[in-house]
Design a protein around this motif. Structure first.
Motif, PDB file in Angstrom:
ATOM      1  N   ILE A 194      37.737  26.155  86.622  1.00 48.23           N
ATOM      2  CA  ILE A 194      36.530  26.581  85.909  1.00 48.23           C
ATOM      3  C   ILE A 194      35.298  26.120  86.685  1.00 48.23           C
ATOM      4  CG2 ILE A 194      35.193  26.335  83.779  1.00 48.23           C
ATOM      5  CD1 ILE A 194      37.755  27.991  83.497  1.00 48.23           C
ATOM      6  N   ASN A 195      34.326  26.999  86.814  1.00 41.54           N
ATOM      7  CA  ASN A 195      33.044  26.645  87.426  1.00 41.54           C
ATOM      8  C   ASN A 195      32.001  27.665  86.979  1.00 41.54           C
ATOM      9  OD1 ASN A 195      33.164  28.958  89.301  1.00 41.54           O
ATOM     10  ND2 ASN A 195      34.766  27.784  90.336  1.00 41.54           N
ATOM     11  N   LYS A 196      30.801  27.522  87.446  1.00 43.39           N
ATOM     12  CA  LYS A 196      29.735  28.429  87.024  1.00 43.39           C
ATOM     13  C   LYS A 196      30.025  29.876  87.427  1.00 43.39           C
ATOM     14  CE  LYS A 196      25.999  25.020  86.826  1.00 43.39           C
ATOM     15  NZ  LYS A 196      24.615  24.675  87.239  1.00 43.39           N
ATOM     16  N   ALA A 197      30.681  30.059  88.571  1.00 40.40           N
ATOM     17  CA  ALA A 197      30.985  31.421  89.017  1.00 40.40           C
ATOM     18  C   ALA A 197      32.010  32.091  88.111  1.00 40.40           C
ATOM     19  CB  ALA A 197      31.492  31.405  90.458  1.00 40.40           C
ATOM     20  N   THR A 198      33.052  31.358  87.707  1.00 42.05           N
ATOM     21  CA  THR A 198      34.052  31.962  86.817  1.00 42.05           C
ATOM     22  C   THR A 198      33.434  32.307  85.478  1.00 42.05           C
ATOM     23  OG1 THR A 198      34.849  29.820  85.966  1.00 42.05           O
ATOM     24  CG2 THR A 198      35.933  30.702  87.934  1.00 42.05           C
ATOM     25  N   GLY A 199      32.543  31.424  84.986  1.00 41.69           N
ATOM     26  CA  GLY A 199      31.860  31.711  83.727  1.00 41.69           C
ATOM     27  C   GLY A 199      30.937  32.906  83.838  1.00 41.69           C
ATOM     28  N   LEU A 200      30.194  32.974  84.928  1.00 48.40           N
ATOM     29  CA  LEU A 200      29.280  34.104  85.132  1.00 48.40           C
ATOM     30  C   LEU A 200      30.043  35.416  85.291  1.00 48.40           C
ATOM     31  CD1 LEU A 200      26.646  32.443  87.465  1.00 48.40           C
ATOM     32  CD2 LEU A 200      26.144  33.566  85.287  1.00 48.40           C
ATOM     33  N   ILE A 215      21.134  37.590  90.802  1.00 52.79           N
ATOM     34  CA  ILE A 215      20.319  36.656  91.569  1.00 52.79           C
ATOM     35  C   ILE A 215      20.496  35.291  90.901  1.00 52.79           C
ATOM     36  CG2 ILE A 215      18.228  37.181  90.224  1.00 52.79           C
ATOM     37  CD1 ILE A 215      16.585  36.570  92.730  1.00 52.79           C
ATOM     38  N   ALA A 216      20.779  34.259  91.707  1.00 55.43           N
ATOM     39  CA  ALA A 216      21.074  32.938  91.156  1.00 55.43           C
ATOM     40  C   ALA A 216      20.270  31.860  91.865  1.00 55.43           C
ATOM     41  CB  ALA A 216      22.567  32.639  91.286  1.00 55.43           C
ATOM     42  N   PHE A 217      19.945  30.814  91.098  1.00 56.49           N
ATOM     43  CA  PHE A 217      19.139  29.696  91.602  1.00 56.49           C
ATOM     44  C   PHE A 217      19.847  28.381  91.284  1.00 56.49           C
ATOM     45  CE2 PHE A 217      16.335  33.185  90.635  1.00 56.49           C
ATOM     46  CZ  PHE A 217      15.375  33.179  91.630  1.00 56.49           C
ATOM     47  N   GLY A 218      19.952  27.483  92.290  1.00 57.39           N
ATOM     48  CA  GLY A 218      20.575  26.193  92.058  1.00 57.39           C
ATOM     49  C   GLY A 218      20.083  25.143  93.042  1.00 57.39           C
ATOM     50  N   ASP A 219      20.514  23.906  92.823  1.00 51.40           N
ATOM     51  CA  ASP A 219      20.022  22.819  93.686  1.00 51.40           C
ATOM     52  C   ASP A 219      21.081  21.796  94.064  1.00 51.40           C
ATOM     53  OD1 ASP A 219      19.111  19.945  91.947  1.00 51.40           O
ATOM     54  OD2 ASP A 219      20.067  21.642  90.960  1.00 51.40           O
ATOM     55  N   SER A 220      22.284  21.875  93.472  1.00 50.36           N
ATOM     56  CA  SER A 220      23.235  20.785  93.719  1.00 50.36           C
ATOM     57  C   SER A 220      24.665  21.282  93.835  1.00 50.36           C
ATOM     58  CB  SER A 220      23.123  19.735  92.602  1.00 50.36           C
ATOM     59  OG  SER A 220      23.444  20.309  91.346  1.00 50.36           O
ATOM     60  N   GLY A 221      25.603  20.334  93.926  1.00 46.95           N
ATOM     61  CA  GLY A 221      26.991  20.659  94.191  1.00 46.95           C
ATOM     62  C   GLY A 221      27.636  21.546  93.153  1.00 46.95           C
ATOM     63  N   ASN A 222      27.299  21.372  91.882  1.00 45.27           N
ATOM     64  CA  ASN A 222      27.937  22.206  90.862  1.00 45.27           C
ATOM     65  C   ASN A 222      27.410  23.641  90.860  1.00 45.27           C
ATOM     66  OD1 ASN A 222      25.426  21.504  89.775  1.00 45.27           O
ATOM     67  ND2 ASN A 222      26.193  21.340  87.682  1.00 45.27           N
ATOM     68  N   ASP A 223      26.400  23.918  91.680  1.00 45.24           N
ATOM     69  CA  ASP A 223      25.866  25.278  91.795  1.00 45.24           C
ATOM     70  C   ASP A 223      26.505  26.076  92.931  1.00 45.24           C
ATOM     71  OD1 ASP A 223      23.915  24.949  89.710  1.00 45.24           O
ATOM     72  OD2 ASP A 223      22.724  23.754  91.114  1.00 45.24           O
ATOM     73  N   PHE A 229      28.833  33.238  94.707  1.00 39.53           N
ATOM     74  CA  PHE A 229      29.191  34.420  93.924  1.00 39.53           C
ATOM     75  C   PHE A 229      28.070  35.465  93.871  1.00 39.53           C
ATOM     76  CE2 PHE A 229      29.265  36.232  89.475  1.00 39.53           C
ATOM     77  CZ  PHE A 229      30.343  37.092  89.664  1.00 39.53           C
ATOM     78  N   ALA A 230      26.822  34.999  93.814  1.00 38.41           N
ATOM     79  CA  ALA A 230      25.682  35.899  93.645  1.00 38.41           C
ATOM     80  C   ALA A 230      25.300  36.585  94.952  1.00 38.41           C
ATOM     81  CB  ALA A 230      24.484  35.125  93.107  1.00 38.41           C
ATOM     82  N   ALA A 247      23.334  28.926 100.148  1.00 35.73           N
ATOM     83  CA  ALA A 247      22.382  29.917  99.637  1.00 35.73           C
ATOM     84  C   ALA A 247      21.838  30.777 100.767  1.00 35.73           C
ATOM     85  CB  ALA A 247      21.233  29.213  98.923  1.00 35.73           C
ATOM     86  N   LYS A 248      21.507  32.010 100.434  1.00 37.49           N
ATOM     87  CA  LYS A 248      20.935  32.924 101.431  1.00 37.49           C
ATOM     88  C   LYS A 248      19.438  32.697 101.616  1.00 37.49           C
ATOM     89  CE  LYS A 248      24.266  36.651 100.508  1.00 37.49           C
ATOM     90  NZ  LYS A 248      24.959  36.088  99.339  1.00 37.49           N
ATOM     91  N   TYR A 249      18.777  32.216 100.572  1.00 44.62           N
ATOM     92  CA  TYR A 249      17.328  32.075 100.609  1.00 44.62           C
ATOM     93  C   TYR A 249      16.908  30.725 100.036  1.00 44.62           C
ATOM     94  CZ  TYR A 249      18.073  37.143 100.721  1.00 44.62           C
ATOM     95  OH  TYR A 249      18.531  38.397 101.026  1.00 44.62           O
ATOM     96  N   LEU A 250      15.641  30.380 100.260  1.00 48.03           N
ATOM     97  CA  LEU A 250      15.072  29.127  99.768  1.00 48.03           C
ATOM     98  C   LEU A 250      13.960  29.437  98.777  1.00 48.03           C
ATOM     99  CD1 LEU A 250      15.571  26.087 100.386  1.00 48.03           C
ATOM    100  CD2 LEU A 250      13.574  26.195 101.900  1.00 48.03           C
ATOM    101  N   ALA A 251      13.994  28.788  97.626  1.00 50.01           N
ATOM    102  CA  ALA A 251      12.952  28.942  96.612  1.00 50.01           C
ATOM    103  C   ALA A 251      12.013  27.744  96.662  1.00 50.01           C
ATOM    104  CB  ALA A 251      13.572  29.046  95.221  1.00 50.01           C
TER     105      ALA A 251
END
Length: 270
Positions: A194-200, A215-223, A229-230, A247-251
Motif C-alpha cells: 500500500i502507498n499513495k500511488a495504489t490509493g490514487l 498532476i502530483a506534488f510532494g516533498d518526501s520519501g512517502n511521496d 505514478f503521476a 519528480a519531473k519538475y520543481l515547485a
C-alpha cells in the motif's frame, strides 16, 4: 491552451502546508473554484488520517477527496470507499519488534476514527504525534488495542532506519508491511504493497481517470510512489533530495504557496 491534467494530488506537510502547518484559505478557495469549473478533481494524498484532514479542511471537506494514511483509506464525498490495514496482532508484533531491536520510541497506531499512543512516550513526542492524530488515546499496554483494522503506525525516530525495519520485519513475519520516511524524524508503516500511488490509482478509477491524467506534488520519501505514478510530478523546492530525484519538475517553496502558484499558472493559461 488545454489544461493537461484532470486531477490534482497534493501531499500536506512540507508541500501544501507551510512550515506553520497552515495554508492560504482564500487563495485555495480561488484555485479550487477554477479547478471545479474545469471539472478537475482535487485530492489530498497524505500520511495523515481522515480525522486530522477533516480538521485541516473544514470549509472544503465536501469539495475534495482524500487518500489518507499513505493510501490505506480512501474517502470520496466524505464517505469511506476503501480501507487496507494491519490486524491487532500484526500491529503489536511490529511494535514489539521495533522497540526490542531499535529501542523504545514514541509510537502511534491509527484506527479508523481513533489513534493510540504509548504512555511511556516523552511529552514532546506525544505532542508531535497527537497533532497528526487529532483524536487519540494513551495506552500503557499495547494488548489493550481494540480488535479492529489499523491503517497506519508511526514511529517517532530517525527515518534512516525505515527500510531496515521493513526488510527485517518482513524477513521474520512474511510480507506484511511497507515503510516510508515521512519526515526526517518519522517512519510511517502501512500494509504491504500500500502507498499513495495504489490509493490514487483506486480513487482515480472512480472518476474514469489514470495516472496520465494526474498532476502530483510532494516533498518526501512517502511521496515517491505518487510522483512516479503521476504524468506531471512536482517536488517542492524545500523537499528531500530523494523526492526531487523522482519528480519531473520543481515547485516553489511550501512557504510561498508553491502548489497553488503552479496550479494557478496552468489555470490562468487556459
Amino acid at each position: 491552451m488545454t489544461i493537461p491534467f484532470k486531477a490534482v494530488a497534493v501531499d500536506m506537510d512540507g508541500t501544501f502546508l507551510n512550515d506553520k502547518r497552515s495554508y492560504d484559505h482564500d487563495l485555495f478557495n480561488q484555485v479550487l473554484s477554477k479547478l471545479e469549473k474545469n471539472h478537475i478533481q482535487f485530492i489530498v494524498a497524505s500520511g495523515r488520517p481522515f480525522a486530522r484532514l477533516k480538521n485541516d479542511f473544514p470549509e472544503f471537506v465536501d469539495r475534495i477527496d482524500f487518500v489518507t494514511a499513505n493510501g490505506s483509506r480512501l474517502i470520496v464525498e466524505g464517505k469511506e470507499v476503501a480501507i487496507e490495514g494491519l490486524t491487532k496482532k500484526q500491529a503489536i508484533d511490529l511494535i514489539n519488534f521495533v522497540h526490542n531491536k531499535y529501542g523504545s520510541m514514541a509510537t502511534m497506531v491509527y484506527g479508523r476514527k481513533q489513534a493510540y499512543i504509548g504512555t511511556e512516550a516523552p511529552e514532546k513526542d506525544k505532542v508531535f504525534l497527537q497533532y497528526f492524530a487529532k483524536e487519540s488515546t494513551e495506552l500503557s499496554d499495547w494488548q489493550d488495542l481494540p480488535d479492529e483494522v489499523f491503517i497506519e503506525l508511526t514511529f517517532h525516530y530517525d527515518s534512516k532506519i525505515a527500510n531496515d525495519i521493513e526488510k527485517k520485519f518482513n524477513e521474520r513475519y512474511g510480507s506484511i508491511v511497507t515503510t516510508f520516511a515521512s519526515s526526517p524524524v518519522a517512519i510511517d508503516v502501512v500494509k504491504h504493497g500500500i502507498n499513495k500511488a495504489t490509493g490514487l490509482k483506486k480513487l482515480l478509477a472512480y472518476f474514469g481517470l489514470t495516472g496520465d491524467d494526474l498532476i502530483a506534488f510532494g516533498d518526501s520519501g512517502n511521496d515517491i510512489p505518487m510522483l512516479d505514478f503521476a504524468k506531471y510530478s512536482y517536488a517542492m523546492e524545500n523537499g528531500m533530495s530523494i523526492a526531487k530525484e523522482h519528480a519531473k519538475y520543481l515547485a516553489p517553496n511550501n512557504n510561498d504557496n508553491g502548489v497553488l502558484q503552479v496550479l494557478n499558472k496552468y489555470l490562468n493559461k487556459n
